[in-house]
Write a protein that holds these residues in place. Structure first.
Motif, PDB file in Angstrom:
ATOM      1  N   ARG A   1       0.828  -1.207   0.000  1.00  0.00           N
ATOM      2  CA  ARG A   1       0.000   0.000   0.000  1.00  0.00           C
ATOM      3  C   ARG A   1       0.865   1.260   0.000  1.00  0.00           C
ATOM      4  O   ARG A   1       0.524   2.259  -0.650  1.00  0.00           O
ATOM      5  CB  ARG A   1      -0.923  -0.004   1.207  1.00  0.00           C
ATOM      6  N   ALA A   2       1.998   1.240   0.711  1.00  0.00           N
ATOM      7  CA  ALA A   2       2.898   2.396   0.703  1.00  0.00           C
ATOM      8  C   ALA A   2       3.454   2.651  -0.698  1.00  0.00           C
ATOM      9  O   ALA A   2       3.607   3.805  -1.118  1.00  0.00           O
ATOM     10  CB  ALA A   2       4.037   2.184   1.699  1.00  0.00           C
ATOM     11  N   ALA A   3       3.738   1.575  -1.417  1.00  0.00           N
ATOM     12  CA  ALA A   3       4.226   1.730  -2.794  1.00  0.00           C
ATOM     13  C   ALA A   3       3.131   2.254  -3.710  1.00  0.00           C
ATOM     14  O   ALA A   3       3.378   3.088  -4.586  1.00  0.00           O
ATOM     15  CB  ALA A   3       4.756   0.387  -3.301  1.00  0.00           C
ATOM     16  N   GLU A   4       1.902   1.775  -3.496  1.00  0.00           N
ATOM     17  CA  GLU A   4       0.788   2.187  -4.351  1.00  0.00           C
ATOM     18  C   GLU A   4       0.347   3.623  -4.075  1.00  0.00           C
ATOM     19  O   GLU A   4       0.124   4.401  -5.015  1.00  0.00           O
ATOM     20  CB  GLU A   4      -0.396   1.243  -4.128  1.00  0.00           C
ATOM     21  N   ARG A   5       0.238   4.006  -2.805  1.00  0.00           N
ATOM     22  CA  ARG A   5      -0.311   5.324  -2.457  1.00  0.00           C
ATOM     23  C   ARG A   5       0.729   6.430  -2.554  1.00  0.00           C
ATOM     24  O   ARG A   5       0.407   7.555  -2.953  1.00  0.00           O
ATOM     25  CB  ARG A   5      -0.887   5.290  -1.040  1.00  0.00           C
ATOM     26  N   PHE A   6       1.966   6.158  -2.138  1.00  0.00           N
ATOM     27  CA  PHE A   6       2.976   7.216  -2.057  1.00  0.00           C
ATOM     28  C   PHE A   6       4.204   6.976  -2.934  1.00  0.00           C
ATOM     29  O   PHE A   6       5.102   7.819  -2.957  1.00  0.00           O
ATOM     30  CB  PHE A   6       3.441   7.378  -0.595  1.00  0.00           C
ATOM     31  N   GLY A   7       4.255   5.849  -3.623  1.00  0.00           N
ATOM     32  CA  GLY A   7       5.426   5.547  -4.441  1.00  0.00           C
ATOM     33  C   GLY A   7       6.662   5.254  -3.613  1.00  0.00           C
ATOM     34  O   GLY A   7       7.791   5.431  -4.085  1.00  0.00           O
ATOM     35  N   LEU A   8       6.476   4.790  -2.375  1.00  0.00           N
ATOM     36  CA  LEU A   8       7.597   4.508  -1.478  1.00  0.00           C
ATOM     37  C   LEU A   8       7.947   3.027  -1.531  1.00  0.00           C
ATOM     38  O   LEU A   8       7.108   2.178  -1.260  1.00  0.00           O
ATOM     39  CB  LEU A   8       7.231   4.892  -0.040  1.00  0.00           C
ATOM     40  N   LYS A   9       9.194   2.746  -1.878  1.00  0.00           N
ATOM     41  CA  LYS A   9       9.680   1.376  -1.883  1.00  0.00           C
ATOM     42  C   LYS A   9      11.066   1.384  -1.255  1.00  0.00           C
ATOM     43  O   LYS A   9      12.038   1.851  -1.855  1.00  0.00           O
ATOM     44  CB  LYS A   9       9.747   0.805  -3.287  1.00  0.00           C
ATOM     45  N   PRO A  10      11.200   0.896  -0.025  1.00  0.00           N
ATOM     46  CA  PRO A  10      12.477   1.021   0.680  1.00  0.00           C
ATOM     47  C   PRO A  10      13.551   0.111   0.102  1.00  0.00           C
ATOM     48  O   PRO A  10      13.270  -0.893  -0.545  1.00  0.00           O
ATOM     49  CB  PRO A  10      12.118   0.598   2.112  1.00  0.00           C
ATOM     50  N   GLU A  11      14.804   0.483   0.366  1.00  0.00           N
ATOM     51  CA  GLU A  11      15.924  -0.370  -0.014  1.00  0.00           C
ATOM     52  C   GLU A  11      16.139  -1.487   1.008  1.00  0.00           C
ATOM     53  O   GLU A  11      16.641  -2.555   0.661  1.00  0.00           O
ATOM     54  CB  GLU A  11      17.198   0.476  -0.123  1.00  0.00           C
ATOM     55  N   ARG A  12      15.757  -1.223   2.256  1.00  0.00           N
ATOM     56  CA  ARG A  12      15.946  -2.214   3.314  1.00  0.00           C
ATOM     57  C   ARG A  12      14.765  -2.163   4.273  1.00  0.00           C
ATOM     58  O   ARG A  12      14.131  -1.127   4.439  1.00  0.00           O
ATOM     59  CB  ARG A  12      17.255  -1.948   4.064  1.00  0.00           C
ATOM     60  N   LEU A  13      14.502  -3.298   4.876  1.00  0.00           N
ATOM     61  CA  LEU A  13      13.408  -3.406   5.839  1.00  0.00           C
ATOM     62  C   LEU A  13      13.938  -4.055   7.106  1.00  0.00           C
ATOM     63  O   LEU A  13      14.498  -5.149   7.061  1.00  0.00           O
ATOM     64  CB  LEU A  13      12.254  -4.238   5.269  1.00  0.00           C
ATOM     65  N   ALA A  14      13.747  -3.393   8.236  1.00  0.00           N
ATOM     66  CA  ALA A  14      14.137  -3.944   9.526  1.00  0.00           C
ATOM     67  C   ALA A  14      12.914  -4.552  10.200  1.00  0.00           C
ATOM     68  O   ALA A  14      11.818  -3.987  10.135  1.00  0.00           O
ATOM     69  CB  ALA A  14      14.735  -2.851  10.418  1.00  0.00           C
ATOM     70  N   GLY A  15      13.100  -5.704  10.810  1.00  0.00           N
ATOM     71  CA  GLY A  15      11.994  -6.371  11.490  1.00  0.00           C
ATOM     72  C   GLY A  15      12.523  -7.404  12.457  1.00  0.00           C
ATOM     73  O   GLY A  15      13.725  -7.703  12.487  1.00  0.00           O
ATOM     74  N   ASP A  16      11.620  -7.970  13.251  1.00  0.00           N
ATOM     75  CA  ASP A  16      12.026  -9.024  14.177  1.00  0.00           C
ATOM     76  C   ASP A  16      11.826 -10.384  13.521  1.00  0.00           C
ATOM     77  O   ASP A  16      11.487 -10.488  12.338  1.00  0.00           O
ATOM     78  CB  ASP A  16      11.267  -8.917  15.495  1.00  0.00           C
ATOM     79  N   SER A  17      12.016 -11.442  14.294  1.00  0.00           N
ATOM     80  CA  SER A  17      11.975 -12.794  13.738  1.00  0.00           C
ATOM     81  C   SER A  17      10.593 -13.197  13.247  1.00  0.00           C
ATOM     82  O   SER A  17      10.467 -14.208  12.552  1.00  0.00           O
ATOM     83  CB  SER A  17      12.463 -13.805  14.786  1.00  0.00           C
ATOM     84  N   ALA A  18       9.546 -12.427  13.590  1.00  0.00           N
ATOM     85  CA  ALA A  18       8.211 -12.742  13.075  1.00  0.00           C
ATOM     86  C   ALA A  18       8.184 -12.695  11.552  1.00  0.00           C
ATOM     87  O   ALA A  18       7.414 -13.418  10.911  1.00  0.00           O
ATOM     88  CB  ALA A  18       7.176 -11.775  13.653  1.00  0.00           C
ATOM     89  N   CYS A  19       9.035 -11.852  10.964  1.00  0.00           N
ATOM     90  CA  CYS A  19       9.118 -11.742   9.502  1.00  0.00           C
ATOM     91  C   CYS A  19      10.265 -12.567   8.930  1.00  0.00           C
ATOM     92  O   CYS A  19      10.615 -12.395   7.757  1.00  0.00           O
ATOM     93  CB  CYS A  19       9.293 -10.274   9.098  1.00  0.00           C
ATOM     94  N   GLY A  20      10.840 -13.453   9.730  1.00  0.00           N
ATOM     95  CA  GLY A  20      11.994 -14.222   9.275  1.00  0.00           C
ATOM     96  C   GLY A  20      11.677 -15.554   8.661  1.00  0.00           C
ATOM     97  O   GLY A  20      12.576 -16.388   8.483  1.00  0.00           O
ATOM     98  N   SER A  21      10.418 -15.796   8.291  1.00  0.00           N
ATOM     99  CA  SER A  21      10.065 -17.056   7.627  1.00  0.00           C
ATOM    100  C   SER A  21      10.602 -17.073   6.203  1.00  0.00           C
ATOM    101  O   SER A  21      10.850 -16.027   5.593  1.00  0.00           O
ATOM    102  CB  SER A  21       8.545 -17.247   7.618  1.00  0.00           C
ATOM    103  N   ALA A  22      10.773 -18.273   5.657  1.00  0.00           N
ATOM    104  CA  ALA A  22      11.336 -18.404   4.308  1.00  0.00           C
ATOM    105  C   ALA A  22      10.448 -17.741   3.263  1.00  0.00           C
ATOM    106  O   ALA A  22      10.940 -17.083   2.338  1.00  0.00           O
ATOM    107  CB  ALA A  22      11.523 -19.886   3.980  1.00  0.00           C
ATOM    108  N   GLU A  23       9.122 -17.885   3.386  1.00  0.00           N
ATOM    109  CA  GLU A  23       8.209 -17.297   2.410  1.00  0.00           C
ATOM    110  C   GLU A  23       8.305 -15.780   2.403  1.00  0.00           C
ATOM    111  O   GLU A  23       8.325 -15.142   1.343  1.00  0.00           O
ATOM    112  CB  GLU A  23       6.768 -17.740   2.679  1.00  0.00           C
ATOM    113  N   MET A  24       8.362 -15.172   3.590  1.00  0.00           N
ATOM    114  CA  MET A  24       8.442 -13.710   3.674  1.00  0.00           C
ATOM    115  C   MET A  24       9.772 -13.204   3.137  1.00  0.00           C
ATOM    116  O   MET A  24       9.819 -12.197   2.407  1.00  0.00           O
ATOM    117  CB  MET A  24       8.254 -13.270   5.127  1.00  0.00           C
TER     118      MET A  24
END
Length: 456
Positions: A258-281
């Motif tokens: 949604r951030a890419a669609e509404r504001f044209g924002l696409k980050p170079e890097r994303l910080a997160g915890d292990s909840a986003c550390g699955s292989a699919e994500m």
């Protein structure tokens, strides 16, 4: 000597301006210049009738709600009383001294009607995010994502066992929160997030998840998901979801798209915890979105019983085989396991049975077995980024999102929701995030903005 008894003198005429009685450093004066309601009427135009009595000005209701969420006034009944009495609140709402404050029930009727139908709170939130972009507070290079649990308005004493609550038992006349939950059963952030039956279900708010994730007494909760820009900790997007890890991952993807669609924002890097550390994500981030994942990888391949782990074997990309510490080869038939995410590699019994390292490798099976994710490339990219200077900067920057959640609960008093159902949670989270961004604008842009003691 005791002074004379004070008697209020009534004057026939008053020279009084609200503007003169609002301090220059008042929070509402600081955020007022960033609240733009010029497009509000146009956005709501199709949701009002052209006949009948004039309605309450929607700008007045929005300004009153912003006061409530910016200053931690959780009750709308109390909010109406405070606006009636407080000169600064009247000034911010453009009421003047004699303007009539609407009844608290007006907010409920509009929230469940035209405000929700028009997605007004999302529109208001995105207008404030756009203002942050215009003021240069959003860098767009590094984002962070996280979720925090917020207590739902649900009582354990009135709950049912998960096996006793059935969706088909609730007709169209069910309460609004139940209808909202039934409408989201197929959505990734709600009913489709997991097929695990909850231990308890609240009949008044079945979308609230019974959870013990806080390592204390379990409670009913929703997950408030934030996507922030690391430059100034501006909240770029917010999403409500069930309080389970799978739903949080789905919410993170939704917010990035949604951030890419509404504001044209696409980050170079994303910080997160292990909840986003699955292989699919990680596969979605690395291979599809081309975003560097500064995220710990969920890896359960390391063994704790003294036998060889998968890391003790060498993978040969050209031949698509593993090589064991003794130089023997493990091949794969291409068989997919674990719902289509892992491939199985097997050693030969002719190699493993006489091997001198068999007791350290596969003491309980004839030959060694190794599984490899079909998304292992993305996992290796994530592992290679760990420990780099950029990863450490993201790790430090991610603390800002924790500070936002602390501010949300302690300063804005959002430890517990007032509204029920997925839509109620989303409305509250959007308004609270809007208030936090407005405070951020006032703090960063105006030299007379509120001090740090008033909240970040």
């Amino acid at each position: 000597m005791m002074g004379e008894r004070l008697v209020m003198q009534e004057s026939l005429f008053y020279t009084f301006r609200l503007e003169d009685h609002v301090p220059p450093d008042h929070l509402l004066r600081s955020i007022d210049c960033f609240v733009d309601c010029s497009e509000l009427r146009q956005h709501l135009d199709g949701f009002y009738s052209t006949t009948g009595r004039p309605s309450v000005d929607p700008e007045l209701m929005i300004r009153m709600l912003l006061i409530g969420y910016c200053l931690g006034i959780r009750s709308e009944r109390r909010l109406c009383e405070e606006v009636h009495l407080n000169l600064a609140y009247r000034w911010f709402c453009r009421l003047g001294l004699e303007g009539k404050v609407p009844d608290h029930s007006t907010f409920s009727m509009n929230r469940h009607g035209r405000f929700r139908d028009s997605d007004l709170f999302r529109h208001l939130f995105e207008a404030v995010v756009q203002r942050c972009l215009d003021e240069g507070l959003v860098g767009g290079e590094g984002f962070a994502v996280d979720a925090s649990l917020i207590h739902a308005d649900a009582n354990k004493q009135r709950s049912l066992a998960g096996s006793d609550w059935r969706a088909q038992d609730h007709p169209q006349a069910a309460p609004r929160a139940v209808q909202e939950y039934l409408a989201t059963l197929d959505e990734a952030a709600w009913g489709a997030a997991t097929d695990v039956e909850p231990k308890f279900v609240s009949p008044s708010d079945p979308a609230a998840q019974w959870t013990g994730a806080m390592r204390g007494p379990a409670f009913f909760a929703y997950a408030d998901n934030y996507l922030i820009d690391l430059k100034a900790a501006v909240i770029v997007d917010v999403e409500a979801s069930r309080a389970v890890r799978q739903a949080e991952v789905g919410a993170a993807r939704t917010m990035l798209e949604r951030a890419a669609e509404r504001f044209g924002l696409k980050p170079e890097r994303l910080a997160g915890d292990s909840a986003c550390g699955s292989a699919e994500m990680l596969h979605w981030l690395v291979d599809e979105q081309k975003i560097d994942p500064h995220i710990p990888v969920i890896d359960k391949s390391e063994r704790q019983d003294g036998t060889f782990s998968r890391s003790d074997f060498t993978y040969d990309l050209e031949t698509d085989t593993y090589i064991c510490p003794e130089g023997k080869i493990l091949t794969t038939s291409g068989r997919i396991l674990n719902e289509g995410t892992n491939r199985l590699f097997l050693g030969s019994t002719f190699d493993c049975s006489p091997c001198r390292l068999k007791e350290r490798c596969c003491p309980n099976t004839p030959a060694r077995r190794i599984t490899r994710s079909i998304y292992e490339h993305a996992r290796e990219v994530a592992r290679s980024l760990r420990g780099t200077p950029a990863f450490e900067r993201s790790r430090q920057g991610r603390k800002r999102i924790e500070m936002l959640f602390a501010h949300l609960k302690r300063i804005l008093k959002m430890g517990r929701l007032r509204l029920r159902g997925p839509c109620g949670a989303q409305d509250e989270f959007l308004l609270a995030a809007t208030a936090q961004n407005l405070r951020k604008l006032a703090q960063r842009i105006l030299p007379t903005g509120p001090q740090m003691t008033q909240g970040a």
